[in-house]
Enzyme design. Structure first.
Site, PDB file in Angstrom:
ATOM      1  N   LYS A 255      32.563  59.883  40.947  1.00  0.00           N
ATOM      2  CA  LYS A 255      33.293  60.462  40.084  1.00  0.00           C
ATOM      3  C   LYS A 255      34.795  61.116  40.422  1.00  0.00           C
ATOM      4  O   LYS A 255      34.603  61.840  41.482  1.00  0.00           O
ATOM      5  CB  LYS A 255      32.409  62.014  39.849  1.00  0.00           C
TER       6      LYS A 255
ATOM      7  N   GLU B 101      34.866  66.623  53.279  1.00  0.00           N
ATOM      8  CA  GLU B 101      36.316  66.891  53.719  1.00  0.00           C
ATOM      9  C   GLU B 101      36.972  67.929  52.944  1.00  0.00           C
ATOM     10  O   GLU B 101      37.179  67.812  51.725  1.00  0.00           O
ATOM     11  CB  GLU B 101      37.308  65.638  53.719  1.00  0.00           C
ATOM     12  N   CYS B 102      37.060  69.275  53.454  1.00  0.00           N
ATOM     13  CA  CYS B 102      37.143  70.551  52.531  1.00  0.00           C
ATOM     14  C   CYS B 102      38.658  71.046  52.732  1.00  0.00           C
ATOM     15  O   CYS B 102      39.621  70.214  53.343  1.00  0.00           O
ATOM     16  CB  CYS B 102      36.327  71.416  52.901  1.00  0.00           C
TER      17      CYS B 102
ATOM     18  N   CYS C 152      45.500  69.228  51.437  1.00  0.00           N
ATOM     19  CA  CYS C 152      44.373  69.795  52.554  1.00  0.00           C
ATOM     20  C   CYS C 152      44.904  70.007  53.920  1.00  0.00           C
ATOM     21  O   CYS C 152      44.613  71.170  54.735  1.00  0.00           O
ATOM     22  CB  CYS C 152      42.937  69.258  52.540  1.00  0.00           C
TER      23      CYS C 152
ATOM     24  N   GLU D 117      43.483  79.292  51.212  1.00  0.00           N
ATOM     25  CA  GLU D 117      44.214  77.967  51.042  1.00  0.00           C
ATOM     26  C   GLU D 117      44.978  78.213  49.608  1.00  0.00           C
ATOM     27  O   GLU D 117      44.392  78.257  48.710  1.00  0.00           O
ATOM     28  CB  GLU D 117      43.072  76.907  50.935  1.00  0.00           C
TER      29      GLU D 117
HETATM   30  P1  NDP Z   1      36.873  71.371  43.576  1.00  0.00           P
HETATM   31  O1  NDP Z   1      36.255  71.571  45.208  1.00  0.00           O
HETATM   32  O2  NDP Z   1      36.337  72.124  42.534  1.00  0.00           O
HETATM   33  O3  NDP Z   1      36.916  69.778  43.069  1.00  0.00           O
HETATM   34  C1  NDP Z   1      36.434  68.535  43.930  1.00  0.00           C
HETATM   35  C2  NDP Z   1      35.673  67.683  42.984  1.00  0.00           C
HETATM   36  O4  NDP Z   1      34.320  68.250  43.010  1.00  0.00           O
HETATM   37  C3  NDP Z   1      35.884  67.494  41.704  1.00  0.00           C
HETATM   38  O5  NDP Z   1      35.599  65.803  41.485  1.00  0.00           O
HETATM   39  C4  NDP Z   1      35.109  68.314  41.061  1.00  0.00           C
HETATM   40  O6  NDP Z   1      35.055  67.902  39.655  1.00  0.00           O
HETATM   41  C5  NDP Z   1      33.916  68.310  41.756  1.00  0.00           C
HETATM   42  N1  NDP Z   1      33.202  69.501  41.638  1.00  0.00           N
HETATM   43  C6  NDP Z   1      33.673  70.887  41.099  1.00  0.00           C
HETATM   44  N2  NDP Z   1      32.625  71.460  41.117  1.00  0.00           N
HETATM   45  C7  NDP Z   1      31.615  70.805  41.515  1.00  0.00           C
HETATM   46  C8  NDP Z   1      30.094  71.198  41.391  1.00  0.00           C
HETATM   47  N3  NDP Z   1      29.538  72.461  41.100  1.00  0.00           N
HETATM   48  N4  NDP Z   1      29.000  70.416  41.492  1.00  0.00           N
HETATM   49  C9  NDP Z   1      29.698  69.038  42.072  1.00  0.00           C
HETATM   50  N5  NDP Z   1      30.932  68.796  41.981  1.00  0.00           N
HETATM   51  C10 NDP Z   1      31.875  69.681  41.733  1.00  0.00           C
HETATM   52  O7  NDP Z   1      38.566  71.393  43.800  1.00  0.00           O
HETATM   53  P2  NDP Z   1      39.572  71.943  42.633  1.00  0.00           P
HETATM   54  O8  NDP Z   1      40.125  70.551  42.065  1.00  0.00           O
HETATM   55  O9  NDP Z   1      38.799  72.761  41.767  1.00  0.00           O
HETATM   56  O10 NDP Z   1      40.507  72.773  43.464  1.00  0.00           O
HETATM   57  C11 NDP Z   1      40.223  74.033  43.829  1.00  0.00           C
HETATM   58  C12 NDP Z   1      40.824  74.378  45.170  1.00  0.00           C
HETATM   59  O11 NDP Z   1      40.270  73.544  46.050  1.00  0.00           O
HETATM   60  C13 NDP Z   1      42.192  73.984  45.313  1.00  0.00           C
HETATM   61  O12 NDP Z   1      42.794  75.056  44.878  1.00  0.00           O
HETATM   62  C14 NDP Z   1      42.223  73.710  46.824  1.00  0.00           C
HETATM   63  O13 NDP Z   1      42.305  74.982  47.521  1.00  0.00           O
HETATM   64  C15 NDP Z   1      40.845  72.960  47.222  1.00  0.00           C
HETATM   65  N6  NDP Z   1      40.914  71.454  47.044  1.00  0.00           N
HETATM   66  C16 NDP Z   1      41.081  71.044  48.338  1.00  0.00           C
HETATM   67  C17 NDP Z   1      41.150  69.650  48.291  1.00  0.00           C
HETATM   68  C18 NDP Z   1      41.146  68.950  49.807  1.00  0.00           C
HETATM   69  O14 NDP Z   1      41.756  67.807  49.882  1.00  0.00           O
HETATM   70  N7  NDP Z   1      40.595  69.412  50.749  1.00  0.00           N
HETATM   71  C19 NDP Z   1      41.473  68.756  47.144  1.00  0.00           C
HETATM   72  C20 NDP Z   1      41.413  69.680  46.014  1.00  0.00           C
HETATM   73  C21 NDP Z   1      41.098  70.925  45.914  1.00  0.00           C
HETATM   74  P3  NDP Z   1      36.065  68.741  38.682  1.00  0.00           P
HETATM   75  O15 NDP Z   1      37.455  68.014  38.663  1.00  0.00           O
HETATM   76  O16 NDP Z   1      35.523  68.415  37.408  1.00  0.00           O
HETATM   77  O17 NDP Z   1      36.162  70.211  38.908  1.00  0.00           O
END
Ligand code: NDP
Length: 500
Positions: free
Chosen positions: A192, A268-269, A303, A402
């Site tokens: 996804k 990986e967060c 990240c 972050e």
């Molecule tokens: P998310 O962690 O929300 O999204 C990452 C993935 O998880 C997307 O595919 C998302 O889908 C999916 N997801 C979201 N909510 C759920 C859920 N309840 N159950 C299962 N899957 C889910 O990151 P965001 O894109 O919302 O960004 C928010 C913050 O996260 C950023 O501001 C940043 O701080 C951090 N981030 C960190 C990243 C990294 O590389 N470590 C990458 C991106 C974000 P969908 O796109 O539909 O929400």
């Protein structure tokens, strides 16, 4: 690289793009069962780009069933590793032949500068698939040192169905980091993409099929996290989920797993990576160069973003001046123009979140050195200035959370112990860099910092040969890249034989 380097030519290529907007399940493009779609937009204009199939639990179930069927059939999982390698190498060749298109898709949908997409993201995507393909027929299983009356084989077997849930900040590259090792190890995948960036993942699935990846082995289900993402996390027939994204959502996957089938979870967060600069740093111009890349590359939507510049008091003013001077040359603007180093923030709510952090920095008493505002509003895009705060303390919100935007915080220190304490005073532990000429200090501090990757006298995430992932709340369960990534998409089996 087959993309036009000149801005007019790049803009002219956009209308010729054909978007793949349906889910890719069992080797074919298909609508969501509900018939629903959602809009994906261009964050540099705020205008819609395409309507994408909005997959939900029934679509995920269909994709998992297709993946399971392909896995059990052995068409991929039991193929000779050398043959799987051939197919994956062809996939990499097709990615390369279509690199310009993939770069444009990521630029349009994620607001990322075309220069980055074309020279970093997509080449890394291709190399990643190639690297894991090459590893396929070079990994041996083991025989354990039993007594002569037994033979114990310790084997690595593919896990089965691997779910991948990926973010929007490196759309194609994150797909490759997950599917590269997962497919090479013989698994079938249901991926996804982030709802904000589905286009390159869908095109990659089509190219994989064109290379000979059998139907059902690589499925893409675009949709929302709470629905499609959760359905993957909770599916009883998914064996592992590999996730990149926020720590908050990462935690959900541990819960989904606990409440379903104890599927393996790899996370990986986020990060709040320190860049520690000692007074004996080799060359402050070089440091400034790395510091600017670490903080502002990919608009800070990274990240491993080096968002905390922890600098020795003695060199702080000089380094801040150099960073500010250089950062001013990192132009923000139309991501299709290769002269721009920063594009747009991914979406309006995220822009507002970043501006909120800048307001918090000011309110908490940090000194704004440069930037701080939304710009280019007339374009309809979500652009923010390159921003730097000085006189930040590690207790401030901008130093703790972050931001995921182009916001750098400068935090001064006086002793090595203080620098290490500041670097480690965070819930995260993804990456760090340090600058010093003292070899002993470099080793000492690199070991003392609690982070998955520590780079010395540069900012780097390593390369495909090195594992990438985090300590503390930056990660869980494993790593991306390298042979370690390969291994984690397999299950360990012992076959114990009685010989006499
Ligand atoms: P998310 O962690 O929300 O999204 C990452 C993935 O998880 C997307 O595919 C998302 O889908 C999916 N997801 C979201 N909510 C759920 C859920 N309840 N159950 C299962 N899957 C889910 O990151 P965001 O894109 O919302 O960004 C928010 C913050 O996260 C950023 O501001 C940043 O701080 C951090 N981030 C960190 C990243 C990294 O590389 N470590 C990458 C991106 C974000 P969908 O796109 O539909 O929400």
């Amino acid at each position: 690289m087959n993309y036009p380097l000149e801005v007019q030519a790049i803009r002219a290529a956009v209308p010729r793009l054909k978007f793949r907007t349906q889910a890719f399940i069992d080797g074919t493009f298909i609508q969501a069962q509900s018939g629903k779609t959602f809009t994906t937009e261009n964050p540099a204009t705020g205008k819609p780009l395409a309507q994408i199939a909005e997959c939900d639990a029934p679509d995920v179930d269909r994709a998992v069933k297709a993946a399971r069927k392909s896995f059990e059939s052995g068409v991929w999982s039991r193929q000779k590793p050398a043959d799987r390698k051939k197919v994956l190498l062809k996939f990499a060749d097709l990615l390369e032949a279509n690199a310009g298109e993939l770069a444009l898709l990521d630029t349009l949908e994620a607001g990322k500068p075309i220069g980055d997409c074309a020279t970093m993201d997509i080449p890394d995507t291709i190399s990643c698939i190639r690297w894991h393909a090459e590893a396929t027929d070079k990994i041996y299983d083991r025989v354990s040192p039993t007594g002569p009356e037994n033979l114990a084989l310790v084997l690595r077997e593919p896990l089965g169905v691997v779910g991948c849930v990926v973010p929007w900040n490196f759309p194609a590259q994150m797909v490759a980091w997950k599917i590269g090792p997962a497919l090479a190890a013989g698994n079938s995948v249901v991926l996804k993409p982030a709802e904000l960036t589905s286009l390159s993942a869908l095109r990659m699935a089509e190219l994989a099929a064109g290379a000979g990846v059998p139907a059902g082995v690589f499925n893409v289900v675009p949709g929302f996290g709470e629905t499609a993402g959760q359905a993957i996390g909770r599916h009883p027939d998914v064996n592992l989920v590999a996730f990149t994204g926020s720590t908050e959502v990462g935690r959900y996957f541990l819960k989904y797993s606990a409440e379903s089938n104890l599927k393996r979870i790899l996370l990986e967060c986020g990060g709040k990576s320190p860049q520690v600069v000692f007074a004996d740093a080799p060359d402050l111009d070089v440091v400034a160069n790395h510091a600017v890349s670490a903080a502002f590359w990919n608009m800070g939507e990274n990240c491993s973003c080096g968002s905390r510049l922890i600098v020795h008091q003695k060199i702080r003013d000089e380094l801040v001046a150099k960073v500010a001077k250089l950062a001013k040359t990192w132009k923000v603007g139309d991501p299709l123009d290769p002269r721009n180093r920063l594009g747009a923030m991914i979406e309006k709510p995220h822009l507002e979140k970043v501006l909120g952090y800048i307001a918090a920095g000011k309110a908490e008493g940090a000194k704004l050195v440069m930037g701080g505002k939304r710009i280019l509003q007339k374009t309809g895009g979500y652009f923010v200035e390159v921003t730097m705060f000085d006189e930040v303390t590690n207790a401030m919100k901008i130093a703790r959370e972050e931001i995921f935007g182009p916001v750098l915080s400068v935090i001064p220190f006086s002793t090595e112990t203080e620098a290490v304490d500041l670097a480690n005073d965070t819930n995260y532990g993804l990456a760090a860099s340090l600058y010093t000429q003292d070899l002993n200090r470099a080793h000492r501090v690199a070991r003392a910092i609690r982070a998955g990757t520590v780079s010395v006298n540069c900012f780097s995430e390593g390369d495909l040969t090195t594992p990438f992932g985090g300590f503390k709340e930056s990660g869980f369960g494993g790593r991306d890249k390298s042979l370690w990534a390969h291994e984690q998409y397999t299950e360990l089996k012992t076959i114990w034989m009685q010989l006499a």
